[in-house]
Scaffold this motif. Structure first.
Motif, PDB file in Angstrom:
ATOM      1  N   LYS A 231       0.843  -1.193   0.000  1.00  0.00           N
ATOM      2  CA  LYS A 231       0.000   0.000   0.000  1.00  0.00           C
ATOM      3  C   LYS A 231       0.875   1.237   0.000  1.00  0.00           C
ATOM      4  CE  LYS A 231       0.182   0.372   4.932  1.00  0.00           C
ATOM      5  NZ  LYS A 231       1.159   1.444   4.774  1.00  0.00           N
ATOM      6  N   LEU A 232       0.630   2.140  -0.920  1.00  0.00           N
ATOM      7  CA  LEU A 232       1.281   3.450  -0.841  1.00  0.00           C
ATOM      8  C   LEU A 232       0.284   4.390  -0.173  1.00  0.00           C
ATOM      9  CD1 LEU A 232       4.104   4.388  -1.719  1.00  0.00           C
ATOM     10  CD2 LEU A 232       2.987   5.689  -3.513  1.00  0.00           C
ATOM     11  N   TYR A 233       0.053   4.098   1.074  1.00  0.00           N
ATOM     12  CA  TYR A 233      -0.976   4.767   1.862  1.00  0.00           C
ATOM     13  C   TYR A 233      -0.494   4.716   3.302  1.00  0.00           C
ATOM     14  CZ  TYR A 233      -5.868   5.984   3.055  1.00  0.00           C
ATOM     15  OH  TYR A 233      -7.012   6.613   3.481  1.00  0.00           O
ATOM     16  N   PRO A 234      -0.184   5.870   3.902  1.00  0.00           N
ATOM     17  CA  PRO A 234       0.505   5.862   5.195  1.00  0.00           C
ATOM     18  C   PRO A 234      -0.320   5.243   6.315  1.00  0.00           C
ATOM     19  CG  PRO A 234      -0.182   8.090   4.599  1.00  0.00           C
ATOM     20  CD  PRO A 234      -0.436   7.236   3.406  1.00  0.00           C
ATOM     21  N   TRP A 235       0.400   4.645   7.253  1.00  0.00           N
ATOM     22  CA  TRP A 235      -0.282   4.003   8.365  1.00  0.00           C
ATOM     23  C   TRP A 235      -1.107   4.994   9.188  1.00  0.00           C
ATOM     24  CZ3 TRP A 235      -1.923  -0.572   9.376  1.00  0.00           C
ATOM     25  CH2 TRP A 235      -1.286  -1.682   8.821  1.00  0.00           C
ATOM     26  N   GLU A 236      -0.645   6.230   9.316  1.00  0.00           N
ATOM     27  CA  GLU A 236      -1.439   7.165  10.123  1.00  0.00           C
ATOM     28  C   GLU A 236      -2.791   7.439   9.483  1.00  0.00           C
ATOM     29  OE1 GLU A 236       1.538   9.971   7.876  1.00  0.00           O
ATOM     30  OE2 GLU A 236       1.595   7.994   8.824  1.00  0.00           O
ATOM     31  N   TRP A 237      -2.854   7.393   8.141  1.00  0.00           N
ATOM     32  CA  TRP A 237      -4.152   7.531   7.479  1.00  0.00           C
ATOM     33  C   TRP A 237      -4.997   6.281   7.700  1.00  0.00           C
ATOM     34  CZ3 TRP A 237      -2.979   9.858   1.946  1.00  0.00           C
ATOM     35  CH2 TRP A 237      -2.386  11.125   2.116  1.00  0.00           C
ATOM     36  N   MET A 238      -4.376   5.131   7.612  1.00  0.00           N
ATOM     37  CA  MET A 238      -5.122   3.890   7.821  1.00  0.00           C
ATOM     38  C   MET A 238      -5.702   3.830   9.227  1.00  0.00           C
ATOM     39  SD  MET A 238      -3.005   0.916   5.814  1.00  0.00           S
ATOM     40  CE  MET A 238      -4.265  -0.311   6.152  1.00  0.00           C
ATOM     41  N   LEU A 239      -4.926   4.256  10.212  1.00  0.00           N
ATOM     42  CA  LEU A 239      -5.407   4.197  11.594  1.00  0.00           C
ATOM     43  C   LEU A 239      -6.556   5.160  11.835  1.00  0.00           C
ATOM     44  CD1 LEU A 239      -2.018   3.923  13.528  1.00  0.00           C
ATOM     45  CD2 LEU A 239      -3.506   2.092  12.681  1.00  0.00           C
ATOM     46  N   ALA A 240      -6.635   6.211  11.029  1.00  0.00           N
ATOM     47  CA  ALA A 240      -7.732   7.171  11.164  1.00  0.00           C
ATOM     48  C   ALA A 240      -8.951   6.776  10.342  1.00  0.00           C
ATOM     49  CB  ALA A 240      -7.260   8.562  10.739  1.00  0.00           C
ATOM     50  N   ASP A 241      -8.776   5.834   9.402  1.00  0.00           N
ATOM     51  CA  ASP A 241      -9.884   5.395   8.566  1.00  0.00           C
ATOM     52  C   ASP A 241     -10.815   4.469   9.330  1.00  0.00           C
ATOM     53  OD1 ASP A 241      -9.090   6.804   6.363  1.00  0.00           O
ATOM     54  OD2 ASP A 241      -8.078   5.130   5.382  1.00  0.00           O
ATOM     55  N   ARG A 242     -12.018   4.357   8.806  1.00  0.00           N
ATOM     56  CA  ARG A 242     -13.020   3.519   9.447  1.00  0.00           C
ATOM     57  C   ARG A 242     -12.586   2.057   9.490  1.00  0.00           C
ATOM     58  NH1 ARG A 242     -17.609   1.392   6.994  1.00  0.00           N
ATOM     59  NH2 ARG A 242     -17.144   2.663   5.164  1.00  0.00           N
ATOM     60  N   PHE A 243     -11.908   1.605   8.422  1.00  0.00           N
ATOM     61  CA  PHE A 243     -11.507   0.200   8.380  1.00  0.00           C
ATOM     62  C   PHE A 243     -10.125  -0.043   8.990  1.00  0.00           C
ATOM     63  CE2 PHE A 243      -9.623   1.792   4.436  1.00  0.00           C
ATOM     64  CZ  PHE A 243      -8.376   1.198   4.454  1.00  0.00           C
ATOM     65  N   GLY A 244      -9.474   1.035   9.457  1.00  0.00           N
ATOM     66  CA  GLY A 244      -8.109   0.887   9.956  1.00  0.00           C
ATOM     67  C   GLY A 244      -7.990  -0.070  11.115  1.00  0.00           C
ATOM     68  N   GLU A 245      -8.995  -0.077  11.978  1.00  0.00           N
ATOM     69  CA  GLU A 245      -8.950  -0.981  13.124  1.00  0.00           C
ATOM     70  C   GLU A 245      -8.978  -2.434  12.670  1.00  0.00           C
ATOM     71  OE1 GLU A 245     -11.158  -1.650  17.449  1.00  0.00           O
ATOM     72  OE2 GLU A 245     -11.649   0.074  16.182  1.00  0.00           O
ATOM     73  N   TRP A 256       0.528  -6.748   5.343  1.00  0.00           N
ATOM     74  CA  TRP A 256       0.632  -5.405   4.761  1.00  0.00           C
ATOM     75  C   TRP A 256       2.096  -5.025   4.590  1.00  0.00           C
ATOM     76  CZ3 TRP A 256      -3.646  -3.192   2.912  1.00  0.00           C
ATOM     77  CH2 TRP A 256      -4.873  -3.556   3.456  1.00  0.00           C
ATOM     78  N   ILE A 257       2.401  -4.456   3.448  1.00  0.00           N
ATOM     79  CA  ILE A 257       3.745  -3.937   3.171  1.00  0.00           C
ATOM     80  C   ILE A 257       3.592  -2.477   2.757  1.00  0.00           C
ATOM     81  CG2 ILE A 257       5.811  -4.161   1.745  1.00  0.00           C
ATOM     82  CD1 ILE A 257       4.931  -7.101   1.267  1.00  0.00           C
ATOM     83  N   GLU A 258       4.171  -1.540   3.486  1.00  0.00           N
ATOM     84  CA  GLU A 258       5.078  -1.752   4.603  1.00  0.00           C
ATOM     85  C   GLU A 258       4.309  -2.177   5.870  1.00  0.00           C
ATOM     86  OE1 GLU A 258       8.563  -1.505   4.423  1.00  0.00           O
ATOM     87  OE2 GLU A 258       8.116  -1.436   2.295  1.00  0.00           O
ATOM     88  N   TRP A 261       4.814  -2.093  12.095  1.00  0.00           N
ATOM     89  CA  TRP A 261       5.896  -1.567  12.947  1.00  0.00           C
ATOM     90  C   TRP A 261       6.608  -0.387  12.314  1.00  0.00           C
ATOM     91  CZ3 TRP A 261      10.808  -1.781  10.946  1.00  0.00           C
ATOM     92  CH2 TRP A 261      11.134  -2.812  10.038  1.00  0.00           C
ATOM     93  N   LYS A 262       6.455  -0.206  10.998  1.00  0.00           N
ATOM     94  CA  LYS A 262       7.067   0.950  10.352  1.00  0.00           C
ATOM     95  C   LYS A 262       6.363   2.257  10.713  1.00  0.00           C
ATOM     96  CE  LYS A 262      10.307  -0.125   6.948  1.00  0.00           C
ATOM     97  NZ  LYS A 262      10.635   0.226   5.556  1.00  0.00           N
ATOM     98  N   ALA A 263       5.200   2.169  11.371  1.00  0.00           N
ATOM     99  CA  ALA A 263       4.555   3.389  11.856  1.00  0.00           C
ATOM    100  C   ALA A 263       5.458   4.130  12.832  1.00  0.00           C
ATOM    101  CB  ALA A 263       3.222   3.057  12.518  1.00  0.00           C
TER     102      ALA A 263
END
Length: 384
Positions: A231-245, A256-258, A261-263
């Protein structure tokens, strides 16, 4: 290290577009005063300089991994403003050694003093195709007798071959929020390297990834399970998204790559933890989370900022501020040393890591003190 001028190749625009660098026109049309890809100039290094840089970059990477180990052992996730519900899963991701592929160190370097770490783009770095492919063919066309710090392409293919991924295709995801096409281009290039490594791959937009609540797994538009996904989509965005959890709590269903832990490495709190663990290290600038302390010249960076936005330089000799909406999570205060000036332009060296090895160099330069999305990419060569 020096900056030299050269005549651009005839029809260079079509040449680089044929190599995949298509987004430069859309960026140029909006706000760049010079070409994004600018081969009218380039930087020249000695082999000794490059070998020294390679060794120091790999040492920085080892230090960054030590910071991850420290944060997990000492439970210092709050320093990174990460939500508490992610802490245990980040720990599990690290303990599993979830696979990683690439990252980019941004360095201040003048060719004389040791390089200084500005930040580590460890989650979603771009300018990859330019560094790997486009400048390599420029070298072959213009200076075929010289060398280049550039084994990125071969190392990426080797890395995909090394990974032990779940069965099924690996999905490569970009976001429809990408207005210039840069991220889609980067994802397409990485997908190509995975294809060359023998992986079966599928392209998908992040917005098209669905969640199957019954089986608790991610699926694509065809109903195929996402067992592994770049995913070229940062982890901080994923964690804020509805499906991030779901991505965090059901990590066993998708690699997931990356990795999660790369957060920790893509967060600028890393700079303060590095200075705490390695005070006075020649490749580091002093950095703190609680204020500038003894620093009289410093730059204020948001923990989760991107493209040089929302930064402020405070110095007796320089004052600068960039616009942006980042900073809600907090800031890091890093010692400021102005980028070196070469003919009025200030380069930032982007040193690439593939897995845990140094792999190559890309250079962005600007006339300003802060490198942002208006900066141009210029090639380099090693004089033999």
């Amino acid at each position: 290290m020096r900056r030299e001028h050269a005549t651009p190749r005839e029809g260079w625009e079509k040449i680089i577009e044929g190599q995949g660098l298509a987004f430069h026109r859309s960026v140029q049309a909006t706000h760049l005063p010079r070409p994004y890809w600018d081969e009218s100039v380039h930087y020249v290094f000695t082999m000794e300089q490059v070998l020294d840089l390679e060794a120091q970059v790999e040492e920085l990477h080892r230090m960054c991994l030590a910071v991850v180990e420290h944060v997990i052992a000492e439970r210092r996730f709050a320093d990174f403003a990460l939500p508490e519900w992610t802490w245990q899963e980040i720990t599990h991701s690290w303990e599993r050694r979830d696979p990683h592929v690439y990252g980019r160190f941004d360095l201040r370097y003048d060719g004389v003093s040791p390089p200084k770490l500005l930040e580590y783009n460890a989650d979603t770095p771009t300018s990859l195709l330019e560094s790997s492919v486009v400048q390599w063919y420029w070298l072959q066309d213009r200076f075929p007798g010289d060398d280049q710090w550039n084994s990125i392409h071969e190392r990426l293919i080797d890395r995909w071959r090394e990974l032990v991924l779940p069965t099924g295709p690996t999905h490569f995801a970009w976001t429809n929020m990408d207005e210039t096409g840069e991220e889609a281009m980067t994802v397409a290039y990485l997908q190509e390297t995975a294809d060359q490594a023998g992986l079966k791959t599928v392209a998908i937009a992040m917005e098209d990834i669905g969640w199957d609540p019954l089986n608790r797994r991610f699926v694509d538009t065809g109903g195929r399970v996402l067992r592994s996904a770049f995913k070229l989509y940062p982890w901080e965005w994923m964690l804020a998204d509805r499906f991030g959890e779901h991505a965090v709590r059901h990590a066993a269903s998708t690699t997931w790559i990356e990795p999660l832990w790369k957060a920790l490495l893509s967060n600028k709190a890393l700079l303060a933890l590095l200075w705490e663990l390695y005070p006075g290290h020649p490749n580091l600038l002093p950095a703190y989370l609680d204020g500038p302390r003894e620093l009289t010249s410093y730059i204020v960076k948001p923990l989760l900022g991107r493209e040089g936005a929302s930064m402020q330089i405070v110095s007796p000799d320089h004052q600068a501020r960039t616009e942006g909406s980042y900073g809600a999570e907090g800031f890091v205060y890093q010692g400021f040393e102005a980028l070196p000036s070469f003919e009025g332009q200030r380069p930032v060296l982007g040193a690439w890591m593939v897995a845990d090895e140094s792999a190559g160099l890309g250079i962005r330069e600007t006339a300003g003190l802060i490198t942002d999305d208006t900066s141009s990419f210029v090639p380099h060569r090693i004089e033999l």
